[in-house]
Design a protein around this motif. Sequence first.
Motif, PDB file in Angstrom:
ATOM      1  N   LEU A   1       1.733 -17.164  -3.686  1.00 34.66           N
ATOM      2  CA  LEU A   1       1.595 -17.352  -2.242  1.00 34.66           C
ATOM      3  C   LEU A   1       0.336 -18.147  -1.921  1.00 34.66           C
ATOM      4  O   LEU A   1       0.264 -18.830  -0.904  1.00 34.66           O
ATOM      5  N   THR A   2      -0.666 -18.041  -2.785  1.00 37.35           N
ATOM      6  CA  THR A   2      -1.920 -18.782  -2.643  1.00 37.35           C
ATOM      7  C   THR A   2      -2.213 -19.403  -4.003  1.00 37.35           C
ATOM      8  O   THR A   2      -1.382 -19.342  -4.897  1.00 37.35           O
ATOM      9  N   ASN A   3      -3.375 -19.990  -4.165  1.00 34.20           N
ATOM     10  CA  ASN A   3      -3.798 -20.339  -5.511  1.00 34.20           C
ATOM     11  C   ASN A   3      -3.960 -19.052  -6.300  1.00 34.20           C
ATOM     12  O   ASN A   3      -4.497 -18.065  -5.781  1.00 34.20           O
ATOM     13  N   VAL A   4      -3.479 -19.040  -7.517  1.00 36.39           N
ATOM     14  CA  VAL A   4      -3.519 -17.827  -8.329  1.00 36.39           C
ATOM     15  C   VAL A   4      -4.141 -18.138  -9.690  1.00 36.39           C
ATOM     16  O   VAL A   4      -3.828 -19.145 -10.307  1.00 36.39           O
ATOM     17  N   ARG A   5      -5.030 -17.241 -10.108  1.00 36.09           N
ATOM     18  CA  ARG A   5      -5.537 -17.285 -11.470  1.00 36.09           C
ATOM     19  C   ARG A   5      -5.120 -15.978 -12.129  1.00 36.09           C
ATOM     20  O   ARG A   5      -5.276 -14.911 -11.532  1.00 36.09           O
TER      21      ARG A   5
ATOM     22  N   GLU B   1      -1.264  -1.325   4.097  1.00 31.31           N
ATOM     23  CA  GLU B   1      -1.140  -1.308   2.640  1.00 31.31           C
ATOM     24  C   GLU B   1      -1.997  -2.399   2.017  1.00 31.31           C
ATOM     25  O   GLU B   1      -2.703  -2.162   1.032  1.00 31.31           O
ATOM     26  N   LEU B   2      -1.958  -3.581   2.615  1.00 29.91           N
ATOM     27  CA  LEU B   2      -2.777  -4.675   2.104  1.00 29.91           C
ATOM     28  C   LEU B   2      -4.237  -4.298   2.101  1.00 29.91           C
ATOM     29  O   LEU B   2      -4.929  -4.431   1.096  1.00 29.91           O
TER      30      LEU B   2
ATOM     31  N   ALA C   1      -9.112 -10.486   3.617  1.00 30.73           N
ATOM     32  CA  ALA C   1      -8.335 -11.715   3.707  1.00 30.73           C
ATOM     33  C   ALA C   1      -6.882 -11.374   3.998  1.00 30.73           C
ATOM     34  O   ALA C   1      -6.391 -10.307   3.632  1.00 30.73           O
ATOM     35  N   MET C   2      -6.211 -12.281   4.690  1.00 30.11           N
ATOM     36  CA  MET C   2      -4.786 -12.076   4.993  1.00 30.11           C
ATOM     37  C   MET C   2      -4.096 -13.432   5.038  1.00 30.11           C
ATOM     38  O   MET C   2      -3.812 -13.973   6.104  1.00 30.11           O
ATOM     39  N   PRO C   3      -3.803 -13.983   3.845  1.00 34.21           N
ATOM     40  CA  PRO C   3      -3.284 -15.355   3.770  1.00 34.21           C
ATOM     41  C   PRO C   3      -1.805 -15.492   4.108  1.00 34.21           C
ATOM     42  O   PRO C   3      -1.302 -16.606   4.146  1.00 34.21           O
ATOM     43  N   LEU C   4      -1.098 -14.379   4.361  1.00 31.20           N
ATOM     44  CA  LEU C   4       0.338 -14.474   4.612  1.00 31.20           C
ATOM     45  C   LEU C   4       0.639 -15.197   5.916  1.00 31.20           C
ATOM     46  O   LEU C   4      -0.006 -14.967   6.938  1.00 31.20           O
ATOM     47  N   THR C   5       1.662 -16.034   5.917  1.00 26.83           N
ATOM     48  CA  THR C   5       2.155 -16.620   7.161  1.00 26.83           C
ATOM     49  C   THR C   5       3.057 -15.597   7.856  1.00 26.83           C
ATOM     50  O   THR C   5       3.501 -14.616   7.243  1.00 26.83           O
ATOM     51  N   GLN C   6       3.332 -15.836   9.122  1.00 26.25           N
ATOM     52  CA  GLN C   6       4.182 -14.899   9.861  1.00 26.25           C
ATOM     53  C   GLN C   6       5.595 -14.903   9.271  1.00 26.25           C
ATOM     54  O   GLN C   6       6.297 -13.897   9.323  1.00 26.25           O
ATOM     55  N   MET C   7       5.985 -16.002   8.730  1.00 21.69           N
ATOM     56  CA  MET C   7       7.291 -16.063   8.075  1.00 21.69           C
ATOM     57  C   MET C   7       7.317 -15.169   6.836  1.00 21.69           C
ATOM     58  O   MET C   7       8.315 -14.499   6.556  1.00 21.69           O
ATOM     59  N   GLU C   8       6.225 -15.158   6.084  1.00 23.43           N
ATOM     60  CA  GLU C   8       6.161 -14.295   4.907  1.00 23.43           C
ATOM     61  C   GLU C   8       6.102 -12.819   5.315  1.00 23.43           C
ATOM     62  O   GLU C   8       6.729 -11.965   4.680  1.00 23.43           O
TER      63      GLU C   8
ATOM     64  N   LYS D   1      -6.412 -16.423   9.074  1.00 26.92           N
ATOM     65  CA  LYS D   1      -6.135 -15.800   7.773  1.00 26.92           C
ATOM     66  C   LYS D   1      -7.115 -14.681   7.441  1.00 26.92           C
ATOM     67  O   LYS D   1      -7.409 -14.440   6.262  1.00 26.92           O
ATOM     68  N   TRP D   2      -7.666 -14.032   8.473  1.00 26.72           N
ATOM     69  CA  TRP D   2      -8.614 -12.968   8.249  1.00 26.72           C
ATOM     70  C   TRP D   2      -8.225 -11.775   9.109  1.00 26.72           C
ATOM     71  O   TRP D   2      -7.925 -11.945  10.288  1.00 26.72           O
ATOM     72  N   LEU D   3      -8.161 -10.606   8.492  1.00 27.44           N
ATOM     73  CA  LEU D   3      -7.719  -9.402   9.188  1.00 27.44           C
ATOM     74  C   LEU D   3      -8.879  -8.444   9.413  1.00 27.44           C
ATOM     75  O   LEU D   3      -9.660  -8.177   8.492  1.00 27.44           O
ATOM     76  N   ARG D   4      -8.980  -7.912  10.650  1.00 29.00           N
ATOM     77  CA  ARG D   4      -9.951  -6.869  10.925  1.00 29.00           C
ATOM     78  C   ARG D   4      -9.222  -5.677  11.524  1.00 29.00           C
ATOM     79  O   ARG D   4      -8.392  -5.832  12.425  1.00 29.00           O
ATOM     80  N   ILE D   5      -9.528  -4.493  11.013  1.00 26.04           N
ATOM     81  CA  ILE D   5      -8.884  -3.281  11.506  1.00 26.04           C
ATOM     82  C   ILE D   5      -9.939  -2.408  12.178  1.00 26.04           C
ATOM     83  O   ILE D   5     -10.717  -1.739  11.506  1.00 26.04           O
ATOM     84  N   PRO D   6      -9.974  -2.436  13.515  1.00 32.95           N
ATOM     85  CA  PRO D   6     -11.032  -1.714  14.236  1.00 32.95           C
ATOM     86  C   PRO D   6     -10.974  -0.209  13.979  1.00 32.95           C
ATOM     87  O   PRO D   6     -12.007   0.436  13.869  1.00 32.95           O
ATOM     88  N   ASP D   7      -9.750   0.340  13.899  1.00 32.50           N
ATOM     89  CA  ASP D   7      -9.602   1.797  13.788  1.00 32.50           C
ATOM     90  C   ASP D   7      -8.488   2.105  12.790  1.00 32.50           C
ATOM     91  O   ASP D   7      -7.312   2.094  13.119  1.00 32.50           O
ATOM     92  N   LEU D   8      -8.925   2.396  11.571  1.00 34.71           N
ATOM     93  CA  LEU D   8      -7.972   2.630  10.492  1.00 34.71           C
ATOM     94  C   LEU D   8      -7.053   3.807  10.818  1.00 34.71           C
ATOM     95  O   LEU D   8      -5.843   3.755  10.558  1.00 34.71           O
ATOM     96  N   GLY D   9      -7.603   4.837  11.421  1.00 30.96           N
ATOM     97  CA  GLY D   9      -6.802   6.021  11.760  1.00 30.96           C
ATOM     98  C   GLY D   9      -5.707   5.681  12.754  1.00 30.96           C
ATOM     99  O   GLY D   9      -4.561   6.110  12.607  1.00 30.96           O
ATOM    100  N   ALA D  10      -6.071   4.888  13.758  1.00 29.89           N
ATOM    101  CA  ALA D  10      -5.086   4.494  14.765  1.00 29.89           C
ATOM    102  C   ALA D  10      -3.969   3.674  14.132  1.00 29.89           C
ATOM    103  O   ALA D  10      -2.790   3.869  14.449  1.00 29.89           O
ATOM    104  N   LEU D  11      -4.327   2.790  13.216  1.00 36.39           N
ATOM    105  CA  LEU D  11      -3.313   1.956  12.571  1.00 36.39           C
ATOM    106  C   LEU D  11      -2.412   2.812  11.683  1.00 36.39           C
ATOM    107  O   LEU D  11      -1.198   2.621  11.640  1.00 36.39           O
ATOM    108  N   ARG D  12      -3.022   3.782  10.994  1.00 37.24           N
ATOM    109  CA  ARG D  12      -2.209   4.690  10.165  1.00 37.24           C
ATOM    110  C   ARG D  12      -1.193   5.420  11.025  1.00 37.24           C
ATOM    111  O   ARG D  12      -0.037   5.571  10.651  1.00 37.24           O
TER     112      ARG D  12
END
Lengths: 212, 212
Positions: free
Chosen positions: A78-82, A135-136, A152-159, A189-200
């Motif tokens: 999905l991205t450059n991979v090593r 999960e990510l 990081a969150m490199p996924l496109t909305q299609m993915e 392509k960057w994810l921030r989760i203000p409240d992990l509990g709320a998202l859970r």
Amino acid sequence: MLSQVESSEPHVHFRPHQFLMREDEEPAVIFQIDEGWACRYRQLSDGRRQITALYLPGDYCDPQWALGRKPSQPIVALTNVRASCLPCRPPTTSAGGTQSAFWLSLNDMIERQTNWLVTLGRKTALERVAHLLLELFERLRRSGLTYGQQCAMPLTQMEIADMTGLTPVHVNRTLQLMRTRGLVELQAKWLRIPDLGALRQAAAMRAQGVAA
Amino acid sequence: MLSQVESSEPHVHFRPHQFLMREDEEPAVIFQIDEGWACRYRQLSDGRRQITALYLPGDYCDPQWALGRKPSQPIVALTNVRASCLPCRPPTTSAGGTQSAFWLSLNDMIERQTNWLVTLGRKTALERVAHLLLELFERLRRSGLTYGQQCAMPLTQMEIADMTGLTPVHVNRTLQLMRTRGLVELQAKWLRIPDLGALRQAAAMRAQGVAA
DNA sequence: TGCTATCCTTCACCTATGTTGGTGAGCGAA
DNA sequence: TTCGCTCACCAACATAGGTGAAGGATAGCA
């Protein structure tokens, strides 16, 4: 577009959309991702596509090859991979038993897959997307790849759509909704989760300890 | 409703709705189903339920316990079940390698689970039900439990719904549609498939050899 | 600088499936 | 026999998510 694997090579690189493994190919090695993201998927004859596994840094790719069957689904970067190349035979259970990192990782993968069955079968769009982002974040955190509440969150909305069983349009709607509810901040392509509990809670996941 | 397992007992029986294993319980043995059907599921707090695995005669239950984690989902009998108790440690890979029946069976289970991800994520109601009936028939056939084009089908429409991620009402509609199209004959807990090829096509499955 | 491709975003409309609320058949228990 | 329960089945209506189409942002590239 063809994989450049030399089975004697300890390391390999892939560019986005390049195959790590094609369908029904005989795997020569098991990769361990050092850097970058990859996924396994199946595509139906009419074009519908479902991503069935995501491989992040540290993951074996694919551990179940060790159980002795050909891969029935292609794996693509999905991205450059090593990645590093491991011999395709698994560590013997006598040496290290079933507790070896390798087998535990296979176990994790089965567990995640089972959780996705529940999500795809019974959850709403918002719950699905929340599950994915959560999960990510938590998998990356276990690998030390998060920075505070961000990753990081490199996924496109299609993915994302192909993972969650939705359409790209509806993924967009759902992300907008999650943004207005303050569940996630997602841009560049960057994810921030203000409240992990709320998202859970939004993901309708089983409660879960804070264990690293 | 409690399981009556004695870990020294070689055989055990369960009645419908009886638990073979509860959530987070420490498994003492791995069952091998001799007769009857069972399933693993997860139930969300609001009652939504998704069945995540079906165990038919011959299946290990649950093979992944051998990988060394507690079961995160309960397992319950769908019919009367007779099962044998195997030690929870897996056969070593040195003895018999990864080709042993046990590991191949784990591999099959992962493969089936992956196929269900595609079905739950991307397929229509008719395709889902077709996939389920087809999978049942072919698994039973491999165990010699089919009779011509027929096999037992003890699942209620509600259980089919919990496997396919649909509602019982819509399962009913879908079965009626499949009947009018001549895809299946289903009555008195007995399934007949007039045209396996047609059903495979309706299920949008990958083409598949006739190998036993 | 413009060209091209990909991706994100929004809109209006449509439909597959869910929801609610029934009916009746079958069956075991009292 | 009646009660109580589960199950299959049906109908009317509601809605989450799909479809098709379009415009705008961004990034690589000639």
